[in-house]
Design a protein around this motif. Structure first.
Motif, PDB file in Angstrom:
ATOM      1  N   GLU A   1       0.820  -1.223   0.000  1.00 24.18           N
ATOM      2  CA  GLU A   1       0.000   0.000   0.000  1.00 24.18           C
ATOM      3  C   GLU A   1       0.849   1.267   0.000  1.00 24.18           C
ATOM      4  O   GLU A   1       0.397   2.325  -0.432  1.00 24.18           O
ATOM      5  N   SER A   2       2.087   1.152   0.472  1.00 25.28           N
ATOM      6  CA  SER A   2       2.946   2.347   0.551  1.00 25.28           C
ATOM      7  C   SER A   2       3.521   2.750  -0.815  1.00 25.28           C
ATOM      8  O   SER A   2       4.096   3.820  -0.957  1.00 25.28           O
ATOM      9  N   LEU A   3       3.353   1.878  -1.813  1.00 30.51           N
ATOM     10  CA  LEU A   3       4.000   2.122  -3.105  1.00 30.51           C
ATOM     11  C   LEU A   3       3.146   2.981  -4.036  1.00 30.51           C
ATOM     12  O   LEU A   3       1.921   2.836  -4.062  1.00 30.51           O
TER      13      LEU A   3
ATOM     14  N   ILE B   1      15.708  -3.408   2.460  1.00 30.77           N
ATOM     15  CA  ILE B   1      15.268  -3.826   3.809  1.00 30.77           C
ATOM     16  C   ILE B   1      15.030  -2.592   4.686  1.00 30.77           C
ATOM     17  O   ILE B   1      14.032  -2.498   5.416  1.00 30.77           O
ATOM     18  N   GLU B   2      15.941  -1.623   4.585  1.00 30.04           N
ATOM     19  CA  GLU B   2      15.791  -0.395   5.397  1.00 30.04           C
ATOM     20  C   GLU B   2      14.525   0.368   4.993  1.00 30.04           C
ATOM     21  O   GLU B   2      13.863   0.959   5.833  1.00 30.04           O
ATOM     22  N   ARG B   3      14.207   0.331   3.712  1.00 33.99           N
ATOM     23  CA  ARG B   3      12.985   1.021   3.254  1.00 33.99           C
ATOM     24  C   ARG B   3      11.756   0.388   3.919  1.00 33.99           C
ATOM     25  O   ARG B   3      10.808   1.085   4.291  1.00 33.99           O
ATOM     26  N   MET B   4      11.779  -0.930   4.074  1.00 35.83           N
ATOM     27  CA  MET B   4      10.681  -1.621   4.770  1.00 35.83           C
ATOM     28  C   MET B   4      10.645  -1.210   6.245  1.00 35.83           C
ATOM     29  O   MET B   4       9.572  -0.873   6.779  1.00 35.83           O
ATOM     30  N   ILE B   5      11.792  -1.204   6.883  1.00 36.69           N
ATOM     31  CA  ILE B   5      11.820  -0.926   8.323  1.00 36.69           C
ATOM     32  C   ILE B   5      11.407   0.521   8.602  1.00 36.69           C
ATOM     33  O   ILE B   5      10.732   0.809   9.596  1.00 36.69           O
ATOM     34  N   ALA B   6      11.738   1.416   7.676  1.00 31.59           N
ATOM     35  CA  ALA B   6      11.384   2.841   7.860  1.00 31.59           C
ATOM     36  C   ALA B   6       9.870   3.049   7.864  1.00 31.59           C
ATOM     37  O   ALA B   6       9.382   4.070   8.355  1.00 31.59           O
ATOM     38  N   LEU B   7       9.123   2.090   7.341  1.00 32.52           N
ATOM     39  CA  LEU B   7       7.661   2.252   7.283  1.00 32.52           C
ATOM     40  C   LEU B   7       6.988   2.190   8.652  1.00 32.52           C
ATOM     41  O   LEU B   7       5.902   2.696   8.845  1.00 32.52           O
ATOM     42  N   ARG B   8       7.646   1.501   9.589  1.00 28.87           N
ATOM     43  CA  ARG B   8       6.961   1.344  10.888  1.00 28.87           C
ATOM     44  C   ARG B   8       7.065   2.659  11.664  1.00 28.87           C
ATOM     45  O   ARG B   8       8.135   3.211  11.836  1.00 28.87           O
TER      46      ARG B   8
END
Ligand code: 13P
Ligand code: SF4
Length: 297
Positions: free
Chosen positions: A133-135, A289-296
């Motif tokens: 959904e963030s994309l 991976i960092e882009r994923m973690i930044a979402l939280r």
């Protein structure tokens, strides 16, 4: 007792033990932290200990090293792989990108470091919907688990999700069938399944969740049948001793079950097996991976 030896070695080495929810009970009990793959990645990133003993499978230990490269990361057994991760190669990702140049590439963390290096962002089963959904892109190449891709496609609107490869799956979760759900319902259990299960199993279950999501939502019912690797039923029983959790006997991830207390002790004694990563590939995988973690939050 071997547990005392491990605790002593841990202190001497300045080590912490991280364990996935599927590990054998003895390993879960000796660990400093037990969790799902997202929780473990975050713990590894934030860890200040000199040594991280990672009781899980290779891609998880690799993710820990990518996120915290100055720490020594040890995988106590050499041959703890993941057949799901192995079913996608970086060449397959590059070919799919060439065919769909406007698509975003979302890779499940259950993938190799080389494939992650080709991804725009990674996800776990705990955050796959949020990641997609963030994309901004409307088309998403999603791999390697086609059942998780199906789960995401059901939850998000306005996106085309293309599984990569078309039939990537976890051989362990594929063992669960509709008959398991029906048998559980017949004895009055609520059913929770992992999104790596086949779509018909997901649709018949009362809840679909990552292993961490199961731990967060187990309070919802008294009696559960848990359709994911049997270690999770042990974990849930420890967290909620007043509830019952049935596993389907014999559905085990052999790779997750390889690590024993003897292996953990040997890892601390000998420093084996240290996870090493190729810097150039790791830098590219780290971005995803960092882009994923930044979402939280
Ligand atoms: P979780 O991220 O839900 O812990 O799942 C990891 C895994 O390997 C499932 O088979
Ligand atoms: Fe891989 Fe399946 Fe084992 Fe999870 S349960 S580590 S996806 S083989």
């Amino acid at each position: 007792m071997i547990q005392d030896e491990i605790r002593k070695l841990k202190e001497e080495q300045g080590a912490v033990i991280l364990a996935h929810n599927y590990q054998i009970p003895e390993v879960q009990e000796i660990a400093d932290f037990v969790g799902d793959s997202l929780e473990l990645a975050i713990k590894a990133k934030e860890a200040t200990a000199d040594v991280l003993v990672f009781c899980g499978v290779e891609f998880m230990a690799e993710t820990a090293k990518i996120l915290n490269p100055s720490r020594k990361v040890l995988l106590p057994v050499k041959n703890a792989g993941c057949p799901l991760a192995d079913c996608l190669t970086p060449e397959m990702v590059r070919e799919a990108k060439a065919r769909h140049p406007n698509a975003a590439v979302v890779l499940y963390v259950n993938s190799t470091i080389e494939s992650k290096a080709e991804a725009d962002i990674t996800c776990t089963s705990a955050n796959a919907v949020e990641v997609v959904e963030s994309l901004a892109e409307k088309t998403v190449l999603f791999g390697p688990d086609a059942n998780l891709a199906h789960y995401v496609a059901e939850q998000v609107s306005g996106k085309t999700i293309i599984p990569l490869p078309a039939d990537g799956h976890c051989p362990v979760h594929r063992e669960y069938t509709l008959a398991d759900v029906e048998a559980a319902h017949a004895r009055g259990d609520a059913v929770v399944c992992h999104p790596e299960c086949d779509p018909e199993v997901q649709e018949a279950s009362d809840l679909v969740a990552s292993t961490g999501g199961m731990a967060r939502q187990a309070h919802l019912h008294q009696n559960w049948t848990v359709l994911t690797e049997e270690g999770m039923a042990y974990r849930l029983g420890r967290l909620f001793p007043d509830r019952t959790f049935h596993a389907v006997e014999g559905v085990v991830c052999e790779d997750m079950k390889r690590t024993t207390l003897e292996d953990v002790r040997r890892a601390l004694e000998t420093g084996e097996y240290e996870v090493t990563i190729d810097e150039e590939i790791a830098d590219r995988a780290r971005k995803a991976i960092e882009r994923m973690i930044a979402l939280r939050g």
